[in-house]
Design an enzyme around this catalytic site. Structure first.
Site, PDB file in Angstrom:
ATOM      1  N   LYS A 141      10.215  -4.581  -8.079  1.00 34.26           N
ATOM      2  CA  LYS A 141       9.860  -3.156  -8.007  1.00 34.26           C
ATOM      3  C   LYS A 141      10.434  -2.634  -6.692  1.00 34.26           C
ATOM      4  O   LYS A 141       9.705  -2.475  -5.702  1.00 34.26           O
ATOM      5  CB  LYS A 141       8.326  -3.062  -7.966  1.00 34.26           C
ATOM      6  CG  LYS A 141       7.697  -2.136  -8.966  1.00 34.26           C
ATOM      7  CD  LYS A 141       6.240  -1.933  -8.601  1.00 34.26           C
ATOM      8  CE  LYS A 141       5.308  -2.572  -9.557  1.00 34.26           C
ATOM      9  NZ  LYS A 141       3.889  -2.292  -9.244  1.00 34.26           N
ATOM     10  N   ASP A 184       6.857  -6.451  -4.820  1.00 34.13           N
ATOM     11  CA  ASP A 184       6.530  -5.029  -4.728  1.00 34.13           C
ATOM     12  C   ASP A 184       6.888  -4.570  -3.314  1.00 34.13           C
ATOM     13  O   ASP A 184       8.024  -4.187  -3.046  1.00 34.13           O
ATOM     14  CB  ASP A 184       5.031  -4.905  -5.064  1.00 34.13           C
ATOM     15  CG  ASP A 184       4.536  -3.490  -5.163  1.00 34.13           C
ATOM     16  OD1 ASP A 184       5.366  -2.568  -5.206  1.00 34.13           O
ATOM     17  OD2 ASP A 184       3.312  -3.273  -5.193  1.00 34.13           O
ATOM     18  N   VAL A 186       2.050  -2.954 -13.673  1.00 37.02           N
ATOM     19  CA  VAL A 186       2.262  -3.661 -14.935  1.00 37.02           C
ATOM     20  C   VAL A 186       1.337  -4.871 -15.052  1.00 37.02           C
ATOM     21  O   VAL A 186       0.910  -5.439 -14.043  1.00 37.02           O
ATOM     22  CB  VAL A 186       3.741  -4.110 -15.083  1.00 37.02           C
ATOM     23  CG1 VAL A 186       4.654  -2.899 -15.196  1.00 37.02           C
ATOM     24  CG2 VAL A 186       4.177  -5.013 -13.943  1.00 37.02           C
ATOM     25  N   GLU A 224       7.882 -16.512  -8.202  1.00 40.09           N
ATOM     26  CA  GLU A 224       6.959 -15.388  -7.971  1.00 40.09           C
ATOM     27  C   GLU A 224       6.990 -14.438  -9.168  1.00 40.09           C
ATOM     28  O   GLU A 224       8.031 -14.267  -9.816  1.00 40.09           O
ATOM     29  CB  GLU A 224       7.360 -14.682  -6.659  1.00 40.09           C
ATOM     30  CG  GLU A 224       6.627 -13.398  -6.329  1.00 40.09           C
ATOM     31  CD  GLU A 224       5.120 -13.540  -6.148  1.00 40.09           C
ATOM     32  OE1 GLU A 224       4.479 -14.194  -6.998  1.00 40.09           O
ATOM     33  OE2 GLU A 224       4.580 -12.952  -5.201  1.00 40.09           O
ATOM     34  N   ASP A 225       5.855 -13.832  -9.448  1.00 46.05           N
ATOM     35  CA  ASP A 225       5.797 -12.922 -10.595  1.00 46.05           C
ATOM     36  C   ASP A 225       6.463 -11.588 -10.302  1.00 46.05           C
ATOM     37  O   ASP A 225       7.279 -11.100 -11.073  1.00 46.05           O
ATOM     38  CB  ASP A 225       4.334 -12.725 -11.063  1.00 46.05           C
ATOM     39  CG  ASP A 225       3.399 -12.229  -9.959  1.00 46.05           C
ATOM     40  OD1 ASP A 225       3.824 -12.152  -8.792  1.00 46.05           O
ATOM     41  OD2 ASP A 225       2.236 -11.919 -10.272  1.00 46.05           O
ATOM     42  N   ASP A 257      -2.132  -9.903 -13.822  1.00 48.66           N
ATOM     43  CA  ASP A 257      -3.425  -9.319 -14.172  1.00 48.66           C
ATOM     44  C   ASP A 257      -3.515  -7.871 -13.722  1.00 48.66           C
ATOM     45  O   ASP A 257      -2.717  -7.388 -12.919  1.00 48.66           O
ATOM     46  CB  ASP A 257      -4.580 -10.131 -13.586  1.00 48.66           C
ATOM     47  CG  ASP A 257      -4.694  -9.980 -12.081  1.00 48.66           C
ATOM     48  OD1 ASP A 257      -3.659  -9.804 -11.417  1.00 48.66           O
ATOM     49  OD2 ASP A 257      -5.824 -10.034 -11.571  1.00 48.66           O
ATOM     50  N   ARG A 308      -1.942 -16.248  -8.591  1.00 51.54           N
ATOM     51  CA  ARG A 308      -2.005 -16.805  -9.924  1.00 51.54           C
ATOM     52  C   ARG A 308      -0.937 -16.248 -10.858  1.00 51.54           C
ATOM     53  O   ARG A 308      -0.670 -16.798 -11.907  1.00 51.54           O
ATOM     54  CB  ARG A 308      -3.402 -16.526 -10.495  1.00 51.54           C
ATOM     55  CG  ARG A 308      -4.465 -17.410  -9.836  1.00 51.54           C
ATOM     56  CD  ARG A 308      -5.838 -17.024 -10.257  1.00 51.54           C
ATOM     57  NE  ARG A 308      -6.213 -15.862  -9.449  1.00 51.54           N
ATOM     58  CZ  ARG A 308      -7.458 -15.424  -9.353  1.00 51.54           C
ATOM     59  NH1 ARG A 308      -8.423 -16.003 -10.023  1.00 51.54           N
ATOM     60  NH2 ARG A 308      -7.771 -14.395  -8.604  1.00 51.54           N
TER      61      ARG A 308
HETATM   62  P1  IMP Z   1       3.815  -7.473  -2.538  1.00 53.64           P
HETATM   63  O1  IMP Z   1       3.291  -8.334  -1.427  1.00 53.64           O
HETATM   64  O2  IMP Z   1       3.476  -6.014  -2.307  1.00 53.64           O
HETATM   65  O3  IMP Z   1       5.276  -7.665  -2.807  1.00 53.64           O
HETATM   66  O4  IMP Z   1       2.998  -7.803  -3.823  1.00 53.64           O
HETATM   67  C1  IMP Z   1       3.127  -8.949  -4.486  1.00 53.64           C
HETATM   68  C2  IMP Z   1       1.875  -9.280  -5.269  1.00 53.64           C
HETATM   69  O5  IMP Z   1       1.106  -8.112  -5.636  1.00 53.64           O
HETATM   70  C3  IMP Z   1       2.284  -9.911  -6.557  1.00 53.64           C
HETATM   71  O6  IMP Z   1       2.351 -11.314  -6.423  1.00 53.64           O
HETATM   72  C4  IMP Z   1       1.193  -9.478  -7.504  1.00 53.64           C
HETATM   73  O7  IMP Z   1       0.127 -10.401  -7.445  1.00 53.64           O
HETATM   74  C5  IMP Z   1       0.710  -8.159  -6.969  1.00 53.64           C
HETATM   75  N1  IMP Z   1       1.321  -7.028  -7.702  1.00 53.64           N
HETATM   76  C6  IMP Z   1       2.206  -6.136  -7.228  1.00 53.64           C
HETATM   77  N2  IMP Z   1       2.536  -5.237  -8.175  1.00 53.64           N
HETATM   78  C7  IMP Z   1       1.853  -5.592  -9.282  1.00 53.64           C
HETATM   79  C8  IMP Z   1       1.780  -5.054 -10.619  1.00 53.64           C
HETATM   80  O8  IMP Z   1       2.427  -4.057 -10.997  1.00 53.64           O
HETATM   81  N3  IMP Z   1       0.964  -5.721 -11.471  1.00 53.64           N
HETATM   82  C9  IMP Z   1       0.226  -6.823 -11.127  1.00 53.64           C
HETATM   83  N4  IMP Z   1       0.272  -7.343  -9.894  1.00 53.64           N
HETATM   84  C10 IMP Z   1       1.073  -6.741  -8.980  1.00 53.64           C
END
Ligand code: IMP
Length: 182
Positions: free
Chosen positions: A129, A101, A151, A97-98, A157, A41
């Site tokens: 990040k 990470d 964040v 994408e937001d 969220d 979301r």
């Molecule tokens: P990844 O798969 O570890 O790259 O994470 C991606 C998803 O984790 C993002 O689409 C977010 O929904 C969530 N996410 C990662 N870091 C944060 C943060 O700092 N705040 C909020 N959501 C995060």
């Protein structure tokens, strides 16, 4: 609400960068249609602002992705919670994408959508990040690089699913991280 947080990226900085990205994407896709796919979301607000500054024919489809695990720690296992509703074959796909990470979510989605043989596939990301990256994802543009802090705001969220409605992107301070109200 008695909440302490630090603003990492202000609403006006976000809006300025999105304008620039809109201009770039308008030139890039000139004369072509684009299927914009926000990952739900967290990317809904970013996508809503971005498509309004893209001057090309845009369709919007939604994908839902989530990773199993605790709220602030990714387990590394991604699952699809919502899929697109029409074929992406020969379409220009723009994933929105937001935050990237570990990279696991975006890498998973990119692999999935590539298998549907789009004409092109690009990903635009609001926040990067990089310090926590486990797998590389193909990023066409990232608007802001941030340190390893959790964040919230501008669609993202935090604990309990709150904070998405803040206009800035902020890091919650330790002492308020688990208390949303009052
Ligand atoms: P990844 O798969 O570890 O790259 O994470 C991606 C998803 O984790 C993002 O689409 C977010 O929904 C969530 N996410 C990662 N870091 C944060 C943060 O700092 N705040 C909020 N959501 C995060």
């Amino acid at each position: 609400m008695n909440v302490k947080y630090d603003v990492l990226v202000s609403a006006s900085e976000i809006s300025e960068k999105i304008m620039e990205l809109g201009v770039e994407l308008t030139e890039l896709y000139a004369g072509e249609e684009v299927v914009v796919i926000p990952l739900l979301r967290g990317a809904f607000m970013f996508a809503a602002d971005l498509i309004r500054v893209m001057d090309v024919p845009v369709r919007v489809e939604f994908l839902g992705a989530a990773s199993y695990g605790a709220e602030t720690v990714s387990s590394g296992e991604v699952r699809l919670t919502l899929d697109t509703s029409f074929p992406l074959h020969d379409k220009n796909v723009l994933i929105v994408e937001d935050i990237v990470d570990t990279g696991l979510t975006l890498a998973y989605i990119q692999k999935l959508l590539k298998s549907r043989n789009p004409r092109s596939i690009r990903s635009v990301v609001l926040l990067d990040k990089p310090s926590r990256r486990l797998v590389e994802a193909d990023l066409h543009r990232t608007l802001f690089t941030i340190p390893d802090k959790f964040v919230v705001g501008y669609g993202l969220d935090g604990p309990g699913g709150f904070w998405r409605n803040l206009p800035d992107i902020v890091a919650l301070r330790e002492e308020t991280e688990n208390t949303h109200s009052e």
